[in-house]
Design an enzyme around this catalytic site. Structure first.
Site, mmCIF file in Angstrom:
data_model
loop_
_atom_site.group_PDB
_atom_site.id
_atom_site.type_symbol
_atom_site.label_atom_id
_atom_site.label_comp_id
_atom_site.label_asym_id
_atom_site.label_seq_id
_atom_site.Cartn_x
_atom_site.Cartn_y
_atom_site.Cartn_z
ATOM 1 N N ASP A 271 -33.517 36.289 -32.531
ATOM 2 C CA ASP A 271 -34.640 36.866 -31.809
ATOM 3 C C ASP A 271 -34.482 38.387 -31.921
ATOM 4 O O ASP A 271 -33.534 38.899 -32.524
ATOM 5 C CB ASP A 271 -34.634 36.396 -30.355
ATOM 6 N N HIS B 228 -35.913 39.665 -22.570
ATOM 7 C CA HIS B 228 -36.312 41.036 -22.885
ATOM 8 C C HIS B 228 -35.584 42.032 -21.971
ATOM 9 O O HIS B 228 -35.388 43.193 -22.340
ATOM 10 C CB HIS B 228 -37.822 41.220 -22.722
#
Length: 258
Positions: free
Chosen positions: A184, A112
């Site tokens: 993702d 992230h």
């Protein structure tokens, strides 16, 4: 689709059963119960795909980024519990997605916020990380999600989620996977490339779905780029047609006719 893994990653909370997630699963019965209950609640809420289960292996002695989301145990344990969960989801009308291919359990940075690197060759992945994914494919898992991890020994240029070497050549070619392949979340910091480059790589890699999980301009930009690039290139158009056909087949299998 939704991330409803249980534990730390459960996007739907109020009114939904709260499970402790994969680390609390010890038996196949536990896995089947969690998947059955979650599948029923997701179906009632209008979903047909869960972005689960996590099939990453978090080894002992490693401060794995996945330690709070992965099944506890070795590759065979992860495989056994994960495939039971996959079969239960799909028997109850919810497409399952195995993630994060080809395995991120040995990484310690969060994609992230960073681009993690895993200096592992294919042989080391074959005897560990790839085992649950191979078994998930044997269980006819509907989808596989690619990681945002950089594996320089597999592809010295691209992270897995943008890599034709990993998605097209390894996952589809060597492992023979014909289901849905998705990235993702492309809004993560591990993706430093512009959206035009991302879409080009995704189409080249026979990836079916570009996952973008936040409101903002990237969704529109990505959609426009897909249309533009498949119009401008016969090769990318052919890739997009294959993706369309795969997606359509799963819609026919899992969507109720209205």
């Amino acid at each position: 689709s939704v991330d409803q893994e249980g534990g730390t990653v459960a996007r739907l909370r109020d009114g939904f059963t709260r499970f402790d997630g994969n680390p609390s699963i010890r038996t196949e019965a536990d896995a089947a119960n969690m998947a059955a209950v979650t599948a029923g609640e997701l179906s009632e809420a209008g979903f047909n795909m869960n972005l689960a289960p996590v099939l990453d292996i978090a080894p002992e002695g490693v401060d794995s980024i996945m330690k709070d989301r992965a099944f506890k145990g070795d590759a065979r344990t992860v495989s056994r519990l994960g495939t039971r969960m996959i079969r239960t989801y799909q028997e109850n009308g919810i497409m399952a997605v195995a993630k994060h291919f080809p395995g991120i359990g040995r990484t310690v940075l969060d994609s992230h916020f960073h681009l993690p690197e895993l200096d592992a060759d294919l042989d080391s992945l074959e005897v560990s990380d790839l085992i649950p994914f191979r078994d998930a494919m044997k269980a006819d898992v509907a989808g596989v999600m690619l990681s945002h991890i950089y594996y320089p020994r597999l592809d010295p240029e691209w992270q897995a989620s943008l890599s034709p070497v990993i998605a097209r050549d390894l996952l589809r070619g060597q492992l023979g996977y014909n289901g849905l392949v998705m990235t993702d979340d492309l809004d993560m910091k591990a993706i430093g490339q512009d959206m035009k480059t991302c879409i080009r790589q995704i189409l080249m890699a026979d990836i079916d779905m570009a996952l973008i999980c936040h409101k903002g301009p990237n969704i529109g930009i990505a959609a426009e780029e897909i249309i533009k690039q498949i119009k401008d290139s016969e090769e990318l158009h052919a890739s997009a047609v294959k993706s369309f056909n795969r997606i359509s087949a799963f819609k026919q299998a899992y969507l109720e006719t209205v």
